[in-house]
Enzyme design. Structure first.
Site, PDB file in Angstrom:
ATOM      1  N   ASP A 151       0.835  -1.206   0.000  1.00 21.25           N
ATOM      2  CA  ASP A 151       0.000   0.000   0.000  1.00 21.25           C
ATOM      3  C   ASP A 151       0.872   1.260   0.000  1.00 21.25           C
ATOM      4  O   ASP A 151       2.084   1.205   0.284  1.00 21.25           O
ATOM      5  CB  ASP A 151      -0.893  -0.033   1.257  1.00 21.25           C
ATOM      6  N   ASP A 179     -10.678   2.042  -3.300  1.00 27.82           N
ATOM      7  CA  ASP A 179     -11.256   1.794  -1.980  1.00 27.82           C
ATOM      8  C   ASP A 179     -12.773   1.865  -2.021  1.00 27.82           C
ATOM      9  O   ASP A 179     -13.427   1.563  -1.035  1.00 27.82           O
ATOM     10  CB  ASP A 179     -10.730   2.828  -0.974  1.00 27.82           C
TER      11      ASP A 179
HETATM   12  C1  DGJ Z   1      -5.850   1.847   1.785  1.00 29.52           C
HETATM   13  C2  DGJ Z   1      -6.183   0.607   1.025  1.00 29.52           C
HETATM   14  O1  DGJ Z   1      -6.682   0.923  -0.234  1.00 29.52           O
HETATM   15  C3  DGJ Z   1      -7.174  -0.218   1.822  1.00 29.52           C
HETATM   16  O2  DGJ Z   1      -7.563  -1.345   1.093  1.00 29.52           O
HETATM   17  C4  DGJ Z   1      -6.537  -0.605   3.127  1.00 29.52           C
HETATM   18  O3  DGJ Z   1      -5.458  -1.460   2.891  1.00 29.52           O
HETATM   19  C5  DGJ Z   1      -6.102   0.641   3.876  1.00 29.52           C
HETATM   20  N1  DGJ Z   1      -5.291   1.498   3.056  1.00 29.52           N
HETATM   21  C6  DGJ Z   1      -5.342   0.271   5.118  1.00 29.52           C
HETATM   22  O4  DGJ Z   1      -4.794   1.339   5.727  1.00 29.52           O
END
Ligand code: DGJ
Length: 726
Positions: free
Chosen positions: A475, A545
């Site tokens: 990430d 997300d």
């Molecule tokens: C952003 C990601 O897109 C999510 O899926 C998740 O992993 C969060 N960060 C965790 O902080």
């Protein structure tokens, strides 16, 4: 041989699958573009020389002939200060302070197989390559233009390598990757803009006189604009018209500019963003620019997309994983956020037993003192409070259930409240004596520094090497501010954004290559760094997300304009949806999430036997089409950007099998009747469609179509399976 040089006309012919690219060296040594498009024969194209003259043109330096002007020639590269007033591809400050360049033909070489990873940058593999050496004879400034073509994909790959073969330093004020001249006609420009949880929205604007430009100043390819631009002949559709698409293999600040000049010439240029950029080239040094993958199709936007998909699957994405069955994950993020213990995680894993889900992914919150997003980043050791005894217990449990274990990292980041920051505050990007900007309460590590990169590689590898971890989600939740690197000379500080990219590629390479069995998924606050360079390391990327099925139709449609379905990670999540509050049916959420490597992201500890039966049948449905999703050809027929419907058909390469997913956003009373049509089938093959209870010719399915019986409520999906019968 796909690259040929005609000595007599000084013309280079580059032929790829269904495409030709032609340029020649004119009387002044200028590399003059002749043609890019559908395959043509190797004719002398000098008859295409611009006719007529325009007043107020500056001549080629030293040639007092009205008809000579760098501004008039369709260019392979445009340079500044010597008569060409269009957007330059390159601008240099020479030792004397003048900014003049005259890059003219010096020599060429044809390399049977493309040099890989020049300058340690991710790049397309294979392919016959032409390197055209252009030189400024006065300063010793050199530009090598690299062109690669492939027999089996309809793209040409271009990049520039700038070299200082003089004796004194020079500064590159602009160092773009390519220029692409286009035939003089009316065009529209297509781009993919967005934001967090609203990535890659399709936009089209006319290309008139002047420029249409998109960029990122974020040291990331960014949510805001994808590093992609297409120039389309006016009115081009999914299946008709010409489309020229450019996709930069780059993850940092970029720019792409399309230009229409007063004399009707059209061109695209771009690469590393020249905003906040200056690169010092000492004598003997070179700068390798990111590759531009340029697709052409005379079958509209859909044809261009398929050209990109084929090119990325064949020559960019890691061979170890590109065609292998993808993990079907249960990820705990939306199920628990930071609030979990080993016991809770075990229950989530237990919840999916027997469903066919094969990988458990532990998301953010397992390390350091990380109970919310204010602390812990940078401390890659296990949070013993939540997970006494470490990761082994949950891994053993998950493996015991027959599943693989995956783990989340955010290697590029650091919280102020972390052991790492307390011992190395200078590791975080920032300027001494100035406060730093927070974003999600965190800072970005200075990847331009070798010691910081070593720390990241060692600490991530230590976890990976000491546990049975088979999947990593990488990430990156914020963009860079206060660009500055402690210890670097002042005159090299404006190299920061590109040096960050090089640092990122270095740690990706070292971590991915030293863990060859681990499957890596990219992520950046959802799909904020969804670009070909990241795809080179990570065969799939978390698309957004936003897991709401309706919003996903747009996000996935836009993403598929450039990227193959196999690269777009898609999860089924709970309702009401956590981002939009919308409730869609499970059938719809599953159908939309099946248009990419699928998974689940919810609290499965509460699953009942009925839930498990339902998920099992969804996983079976996905498995039945997973080969199509990995390797098939995508045909988009209804765009959610144009109306109430979203329809996509994915067809196997041999055209024996296909799946169509069609979605209606809002239901209504006394609705208009909607006819859908398949695309991409073989007209003469006969296909059995169980959902229609009929066998029909491909030509019928594609031209007559049929009327889906959408579920009565809003947000309904219908899925059709098409299989060839004798
Ligand atoms: C952003 C990601 O897109 C999510 O899926 C998740 O992993 C969060 N960060 C965790 O902080």
């Amino acid at each position: 041989m796909s690259i040929k040089f005609c000595e007599k006309t000084k013309t280079f012919f580059l032929d790829g699958k269904n495409i030709s690219y032609v340029f020649s060296i004119n009387n002044y040594g200028f590399a003059e573009h002749r043609y890019f498009g559908k395959t043509i024969g190797h004719d002398d194209l000098s008859y295409t020389d611009t006719v007529g003259q325009q007043s107020n043109m500056a001549t080629v330096p030293g040639v007092d002939e009205f008809s000579s002007s760098y501004h008039r020639y369709p260019a392979e590269i445009s340079f500044f200060g010597t008569g060409d007033y269009r957007e330059p591809t390159v601008e240099v400050i020479n030792a004397s302070g003048d900014r003049l360049t005259e890059l003219l033909y010096d020599s060429y070489e044809i390399i049977p197989v493309k040099p890989h990873k020049l300058g340690n940058m991710p790049s397309m593999k294979g392919g016959e390559t032409l390197v055209l050496h252009l030189k400024d004879k006065i300063t010793g400034f050199v530009c090598d233009l690299h062109y690669t073509v492939y027999d089996d994909v309809s793209v040409i790959v271009k990049r520039a390598v700038y070299k200082n073969e003089g004796n004194t330093s020079m500064i590159l004020n602009r160092a773009y990757s390519f220029a692409l001249s286009l035939p003089e006609t009316d065009y529209e420009v297509m781009t993919l803009h967005g934001a967090w949880a609203r990535e890659r929205q399709v936009e089209r604007v006319p290309l008139g006189h002047g420029t249409v430009s998109i960029d990122s100043k974020r040291t990331s390819s960014s949510h805001t604009f994808n590093p992609f631009m297409a120039v389309l002949t006016k009115g081009a559709t999914e299946s008709s018209g010409e489309a020229y698409g450019v996709s930069l293999v780059y993850s940092s600040s970029f720019v792409l500019t399309a230009e229409g000049t007063s004399d009707g010439q059209k061109r695209i240029t771009g690469g590393i963003n020249d905003f906040d950029f200056a690169w010092k080239l000492d004598a003997g040094e070179e700068l390798v620019t990111p590759e531009a993958v340029i697709a052409y199709s005379c079958e509209g936007i859909g044809g261009m997309s398929r050209a990109f998909h084929d090119a990325f699957r064949s020559y960019l994405i890691n061979d170890r994983f590109v065609n292998t069955k993808r993990p079907i994950v249960i990820n705990n993020w939306e199920g628990t956020y930071f609030d979990f213990t080993t016991e809770k995680l075990k229950k989530i894993a237990d919840g999916v037993v027997g469903t066919g889900i094969d990988t458990f992914v532990l998301d953010d919150g397992w390390f350091g003192i990380r109970n919310n997003d204010r602390s812990g980043l940078g401390d890659w050791f296990v949070n013993e409070e939540k997970m006494p005894g470490g990761l082994d217990e949950i891994i053993k449990h998950v493996n015991g259930l027959g599943m693989k274990f995956g783990l989340w990292f955010e290697p590029e980041m650091i919280n102020e409240d972390s052991d790492l920051f307390r011992s190395h505050p200078d590791y975080a990007i920032g300027v001494l004596n100035r406060p730093r900007s927070y974003c999600r309460h965190q800072y970005v590590l200075d990847l331009t520094r070798a010691d910081v990169r070593d720390y990241i590689v060692e600490s991530v590898n230590k976890i990976l090497k000491s546990h049975n971890i088979e999947y990593v989600k990488w990430d990156c939740n914020r963009n860079v501010t206060e660009s500055f690197s402690f210890g670097r000379e002042p005159e090299r500080q404006a190299e920061f954004a590109h040096r960050y990219a090089l640092g990122l590629y270095d740690i990706c390479e070292r971590i991915v290559e030293s863990n060859p069995k681990v499957f890596f998924e990219g992520c950046s606050g959802g799909g904020g760094r969804f670009d070909p360079a990241m795809l080179y390391y990570f065969p799939q990327i978390w698309t957004s997300d936003d897991t709401d099925a309706d919003e996903r139709t747009k996000i996935q449609y836009g993403t598929s304009v450039v990227y193959p379905l196999s690269s777009m990670s898609c999860h089924v999540s709970a309702v009401p949806n956590h981002q939009t509050g919308r409730a869609t049916t499970e059938a719809t959420r599953a159908a939309i999430a099946h248009l990419g490597p699928t998974g689940y992201e919810l609290d499965a500890s509460a699953f009942t036997d009925d839930d498990r039966i339902r998920v099992k049948s969804e996983v079976e449905a996905y498995n039945a089409i997973s080969e199509l999703i990995l390797k098939g050809d995508l045909y988009r027929t209804d765009s959610p950007f144009d109306g109430n419907f979203f329809t996509e058909t994915v067809v196997s390469k041999d055209k024996c099998e296909a799946v169509m997913i069609t979605y209606r956003c809002l239901a209504g009373v006394n609705n208009e009747i909607k006819r859908v049509k398949a695309a991409g089938l073989a007209p003469d093959k006969r296909y059995f469609v169980p959902e229609l209870g009929r066998t029909l010719f491909g030509s019928t399915l594609m031209n007559v179509g049929w009327t889906p019986n959408y579920p009565r409520n809003d947000f309904g999906c219908v899925v059709y399976h098409l299989r060839e019968v004798e």
